[in-house]
Design a protein around this motif. Structure first.
Motif, PDB file in Angstrom:
ATOM      1  N   SER A  56       7.527 -11.892   0.139  1.00 50.05           N
ATOM      2  CA  SER A  56       7.389 -10.479   0.452  1.00 50.05           C
ATOM      3  C   SER A  56       8.095 -10.133   1.764  1.00 50.05           C
ATOM      4  N   GLN A  57       7.965 -10.988   2.767  1.00 43.83           N
ATOM      5  CA  GLN A  57       8.546 -10.694   4.081  1.00 43.83           C
ATOM      6  C   GLN A  57      10.035 -11.029   4.143  1.00 43.83           C
ATOM      7  N   GLN A  58      10.405 -12.222   3.722  1.00 42.03           N
ATOM      8  CA  GLN A  58      11.798 -12.642   3.867  1.00 42.03           C
ATOM      9  C   GLN A  58      12.724 -11.904   2.917  1.00 42.03           C
ATOM     10  N   TYR A  59      12.292 -11.651   1.709  1.00 47.23           N
ATOM     11  CA  TYR A  59      13.173 -11.057   0.704  1.00 47.23           C
ATOM     12  C   TYR A  59      12.918  -9.564   0.501  1.00 47.23           C
ATOM     13  N   GLN A  60      11.955  -9.013   1.233  1.00 44.78           N
ATOM     14  CA  GLN A  60      11.621  -7.589   1.100  1.00 44.78           C
ATOM     15  C   GLN A  60      11.397  -7.216  -0.370  1.00 44.78           C
ATOM     16  N   LEU A  61      10.748  -8.122  -1.080  1.00 50.25           N
ATOM     17  CA  LEU A  61      10.506  -7.940  -2.508  1.00 50.25           C
ATOM     18  C   LEU A  61       9.076  -7.434  -2.704  1.00 50.25           C
ATOM     19  N   PRO A  62       8.914  -6.271  -3.321  1.00 51.70           N
ATOM     20  CA  PRO A  62       7.554  -5.792  -3.564  1.00 51.70           C
ATOM     21  C   PRO A  62       6.811  -6.731  -4.521  1.00 51.70           C
ATOM     22  N   ILE A  63       5.576  -7.019  -4.184  1.00 56.76           N
ATOM     23  CA  ILE A  63       4.715  -7.825  -5.049  1.00 56.76           C
ATOM     24  C   ILE A  63       3.465  -7.002  -5.347  1.00 56.76           C
ATOM     25  N   ILE A  64       3.223  -6.805  -6.618  1.00 59.70           N
ATOM     26  CA  ILE A  64       2.044  -6.079  -7.066  1.00 59.70           C
ATOM     27  C   ILE A  64       0.996  -7.110  -7.448  1.00 59.70           C
ATOM     28  N   GLY A  65      -0.153  -7.032  -6.818  1.00 58.91           N
ATOM     29  CA  GLY A  65      -1.240  -7.942  -7.142  1.00 58.91           C
ATOM     30  C   GLY A  65      -2.180  -7.308  -8.149  1.00 58.91           C
ATOM     31  N   ILE A  66      -2.588  -8.094  -9.124  1.00 58.28           N
ATOM     32  CA  ILE A  66      -3.608  -7.637 -10.063  1.00 58.28           C
ATOM     33  C   ILE A  66      -4.735  -8.661 -10.021  1.00 58.28           C
ATOM     34  N   ASP A  67      -5.831  -8.247  -9.407  1.00 57.98           N
ATOM     35  CA  ASP A  67      -7.002  -9.105  -9.289  1.00 57.98           C
ATOM     36  C   ASP A  67      -7.700  -9.128 -10.642  1.00 57.98           C
ATOM     37  N   TYR A  68      -7.855 -10.318 -11.174  1.00 56.08           N
ATOM     38  CA  TYR A  68      -8.238 -10.524 -12.577  1.00 56.08           C
ATOM     39  C   TYR A  68      -9.613 -11.172 -12.691  1.00 56.08           C
TER      40      TYR A  68
END
Length: 180
Positions: free
Chosen positions: A89-101
């Protein structure tokens, strides 16, 4: 005339055995595989931190590649992934969507407080409805979604690690980011 009734339990057992046999021979990942190269199914889930807010597909990153990570506080592999997810998330500035399951909200929030929150947004799938739509029966699972909202990849082998990230996921993400 009623002798055939004596065979009813045997017939029922045979039918059950046939159904069980065919059920066990199915690929448990087939439903996920069926979603590859198709749009992400409809998402309507509450926010993990704010149960008055609801997330839908239109709230997800638009026009950019992103990850969806299915996780739970009860899942040790999920917790192992958190440092790498933070790094991505920090190094690649890639959004990560979390889905708590299939989790208790309080436990999930405690996990995020303890390990940090690598997610741009965190949806709460307490009953596993969205996960079931994807064919998920556990955690963690990580999906790559392209700029058009199409599922392009999922990792099925448990927690992602640096090798999987470098060899499988990052090259695909870079290819998808370069596409118009």
């Amino acid at each position: 005339m009623k002798r055939w009734l004596l065979f009813t339990p045997v017939i029922i057992i045979l039918l059950f055995a046939v159904i069980l046999f065919f059920g066990l021979n199915q690929d448990p990942l087939q439903k996920m595989k069926d979603h590859l190269n198709k749009p992400l199914p409809a998402l309507v889930l509450s926010d993990l931190q704010d149960n008055t807010r609801t997330w839908q597909n239109s709230d997800l990153p638009q026009g950019q590649v992103y990850l969806i990570n299915i996780w739970g506080s009860w899942c040790q592999y999920c917790k192992q992934e958190f440092p790498l997810l933070h790094h991505i998330s920090q190094q690649y500035q890639l959004p990560i969507i979390g889905i708590d399951y299939l989790d208790k909200r309080e436990n999930a929030l405690n996990t995020l407080a303890e390990l940090g929150n690598p997610f741009q947004l965190n949806a709460y799938d307490s009953k596993g409805v969205f996960a079931a739509e994807l064919g998920i029966n556990g955690a963690p699972y990580t999906f790559i979604i392209d700029k058009k909202g199409i599922i392009r990849y999922f990792f099925e082998g448990g927690a992602i690690n640096q090798t999987i990230w470098q060899q499988q996921m990052l090259p695909l993400i870079q290819q998808l980011q370069a596409e118009p």
